[in-house]
Write a protein that holds these residues in place. Structure first.
Motif, mmCIF file in Angstrom:
data_model
loop_
_atom_site.group_PDB
_atom_site.id
_atom_site.type_symbol
_atom_site.label_atom_id
_atom_site.label_comp_id
_atom_site.label_asym_id
_atom_site.label_seq_id
_atom_site.Cartn_x
_atom_site.Cartn_y
_atom_site.Cartn_z
ATOM 1 N N LEU A 61 0.673 -1.334 0.277
ATOM 2 C CA LEU A 61 -0.183 -0.168 0.296
ATOM 3 C C LEU A 61 0.623 1.373 -0.235
ATOM 4 C CD1 LEU A 61 -2.718 0.004 -0.563
ATOM 5 C CD2 LEU A 61 -2.780 0.698 2.789
ATOM 6 N N CYS A 62 2.034 1.557 0.200
ATOM 7 C CA CYS A 62 3.098 2.677 0.634
ATOM 8 C C CYS A 62 4.181 2.179 -0.753
ATOM 9 C CB CYS A 62 3.476 2.811 1.405
ATOM 10 S SG CYS A 62 2.657 2.244 3.074
ATOM 11 N N PHE B 185 11.819 -4.399 9.515
ATOM 12 C CA PHE B 185 12.216 -3.003 9.581
ATOM 13 C C PHE B 185 11.786 -2.524 8.419
ATOM 14 C CE2 PHE B 185 15.540 0.186 8.259
ATOM 15 C CZ PHE B 185 15.674 1.305 9.561
ATOM 16 N N GLU B 186 12.655 -3.164 7.094
ATOM 17 C CA GLU B 186 11.993 -2.697 5.770
ATOM 18 C C GLU B 186 10.736 -1.922 5.728
ATOM 19 O OE1 GLU B 186 13.955 -2.078 3.042
ATOM 20 O OE2 GLU B 186 16.042 -3.384 3.506
ATOM 21 N N VAL B 187 9.559 -2.713 5.392
ATOM 22 C CA VAL B 187 8.097 -2.938 5.599
ATOM 23 C C VAL B 187 8.057 -1.863 6.599
ATOM 24 C CG1 VAL B 187 6.098 -3.588 6.228
ATOM 25 C CG2 VAL B 187 7.319 -4.831 5.307
ATOM 26 N N GLU C 12 7.555 6.421 5.697
ATOM 27 C CA GLU C 12 7.832 7.238 4.751
ATOM 28 C C GLU C 12 6.356 7.622 4.035
ATOM 29 O OE1 GLU C 12 9.553 6.701 0.039
ATOM 30 O OE2 GLU C 12 8.943 5.237 1.067
ATOM 31 N N HIS C 13 5.467 7.170 4.128
ATOM 32 C CA HIS C 13 3.893 7.372 3.880
ATOM 33 C C HIS C 13 3.054 7.664 4.675
ATOM 34 C CE1 HIS C 13 3.943 6.331 -0.482
ATOM 35 N NE2 HIS C 13 5.434 5.315 -0.378
ATOM 36 N N GLN C 14 3.698 8.241 6.479
ATOM 37 C CA GLN C 14 2.985 8.596 7.502
ATOM 38 C C GLN C 14 2.123 7.480 7.970
ATOM 39 O OE1 GLN C 14 2.740 12.706 6.673
ATOM 40 N NE2 GLN C 14 4.766 13.209 7.037
ATOM 41 N N ARG C 15 1.828 6.042 7.467
ATOM 42 C CA ARG C 15 0.953 5.361 7.912
ATOM 43 C C ARG C 15 0.646 5.066 8.892
ATOM 44 N NH1 ARG C 15 -2.979 5.133 2.966
ATOM 45 N NH2 ARG C 15 -1.122 5.061 1.605
#
Length: 484
Positions: free
Chosen positions: A309-310, A388-390, A396-399
């Motif tokens: 989703l990001c 960590f990557e997830v 990054e997308h402020q989810r």
């Protein structure tokens, strides 16, 4: 067009050729061992040619299949995973030793063919055929359980009925999509962006619902624990790893890695929250290790959907690393379960059977602990890097809501993963009688290889993982990023 203009990835030639050889050998003389060996040779050949193809893709993009670094990467993961699962089946071959069942390895190969067809699909037709081939193969494989007999039949019936319903929903959505776009290209009707009309939205949602069922994303997740518990351990591994990689690869291909329409963001966000919480909360009460791994698989699908989703440059690393980490760690758990089982002792499917394993079989207990650490996202396993990557994609997308759900789900997951390690480190209540150990060097080698992958990928990600990462698929309608 027929002839040299037909574009076909090489694995889709290698695997069917091996299946035909297996069928011819079965007609000549039945031999489960020879059939299994032929399957492994075929998969090794398919792995060697995974990046090759025959013919050329039409300039107008109207092809049944597509091949780029993403499809080659996920196809290689599927083939490698099936190889590992066949190694788990080397001795038992899905039967009790009294009946020859060449069909066991043949069904694995047919399921792998269906998964590869889904990965390479650029058209609804080969994708749906691959989906059904994979589903029918899993239905047959689930019945290869002799103790108890009814468990396999019940698992197969549940999967057959529910899978048929989800396929019908997917096929109806495909029909609506064709009515909207006039094309069978594997792209959502809402790919153009903006707020579409009701019909394209309905088509996209129905296709998405069919994929979510196959992924066992909530609220379509209840079938997975029952099916995996009723199936043999190698078949449970096949359902948890190979089918999930195939579906998720197709999902990423279908929607691309561009920005999604607002209504789709809302739907997927709700599904992510439900999936993570449902998977982790269901796992808390499990006494069966196979059911616990099924619930764990549901939760990991939710984590993967966060990266889906990001979109962005971080997403490519998050998805590819997580798929590799999930595959290696989950296969490691099932390989350890298979190595632990013995004909005259526990089968390894109950958590209580692992009590005191650190005292009796420290190698298996250490390997299992490393795999569980990786699934929980604890160093030094590769799962820590993957999670960590997830999380980085969410930041990054402020989810924020999805990140909070990921953290809560990971904390819950720590309990049931570490609880298994605690049980293995607990001294047995009574002195255990030594069990007769059956020499299974192929399983020991498999557990060692998967352990090395999990540890090396976690300790040296820059050298072991990131050079292999493919570029993310181009968004639908922009085939310029595709290569041959």
């Amino acid at each position: 067009m027929i002839g040299h203009d037909v574009f076909l990835p090489a694995p889709l030639l290698a695997v069917p050729s091996g299946i035909m050889v297996m069928l011819a050998a079965t007609v000549w003389r039945r031999s489960a061992g020879r059939s299994l060996a032929c399957a492994m040779v075929t998969l090794l050949l398919a792995l060697a040619v995974v990046g090759r193809h025959t013919g050329g893709r039409p300039d107008n993009g109207d092809s049944l299949f597509i091949q780029d670094r993403w499809t080659s990467y996920t196809a290689a993961l599927i083939i490698f995973s099936t190889l590992c699962i066949l190694l788990m089946s080397w001795r038992d071959r899905g039967h009790d030793g009294t009946t020859r069942v060449d069909e066991y390895s043949l069904l694995f190969m047919l399921g792998t063919l269906g998964a590869l067809a889904m990965v390479f699909s650029a058209n609804y037709m080969p994708f749906f055929l691959g989906l059904e081939i994979l589903g029918v193969s899993i239905t047959g494989l689930a019945t290869f359980r002799y103790r108890p007999v009814m468990a396999g039949c019940e698992a197969a019936m549940k999967y057959l009925i529910l899978s048929g319903v989800s396929s019908a929903i997917f096929l109806f959505g495909t029909g609506l999509a064709y009515g909207v776009t006039g094309s069978l290209r594997f792209t959502p009707p809402v790919a153009a962006g903006g707020m579409p009309a009701a019909l394209p939205v309905a088509a996209t949602v129905m296709v998405l619902a069919g994929m979510f069922f196959k992924l066992s994303a909530a609220p379509f997740h209840m079938w997975l624990p029952d099916v995996m518990e009723g199936a043999p351990v190698p078949v449970a591994a096949f359902v948890a790893v190979v089918s999930k990689i195939a579906i998720f690869s197709a999902l990423v291909r279908y929607f691309g890695t561009g920005a999604q329409p607002p209504f789709l963001n809302d739907i997927v966000s709700v599904v992510i929250i439900l999936t993570i919480m449902a998977g982790n909360l269901l796992a808390l009460r499990q006494t069966s290790l196979t059911r616990l791994m099924a619930c764990s698989s549901i939760a990991h699908v939710g984590y993967l959907l966060i990266a889906f989703l990001c979109p962005g440059h971080v997403q490519s690393g998050a998805i590819t690393v997580y798929l590799a980490a999930y595959a290696a760690s989950t296969l490691g758990v099932f390989a350890t379960m298979t190595a632990f089982a013995s004909p005259d002792g526990p089968d390894g499917t109950r958590i209580a059977q692992w009590r005191g394993l650190f005292f009796s079989r420290p190698f298996l207990a250490s390997a299992m602990a490393l795999m569980l650490f990786s699934l929980a996202g604890i160093p030094p396993g590769i799962g820590f890097l993957a999670k960590f990557e997830v999380a980085a994609t969410g930041v990054e997308h402020q989810r924020d809501v999805l990140l909070c759900t990921l953290i809560i789900g990971s904390i819950i997951g720590l309990y049931y993963y570490l609880n298994i390690i605690r049980i293995m480190m607990t001294a047995p209540l009574l002195p255990a009688h030594p069990l007769k150990r059956h020499a299974r060097p192929e399983l020991a080698a498999l557990v060692i290889v998967l352990t090395i992958i999990v540890v090396i990928g976690g300790l040296f990600p820059a050298r072991a993982i990131h050079p292999l990462l493919p570029a993310p698929p181009a968004p639908p309608g922009l085939p310029d990023g595709m290569t041959h």
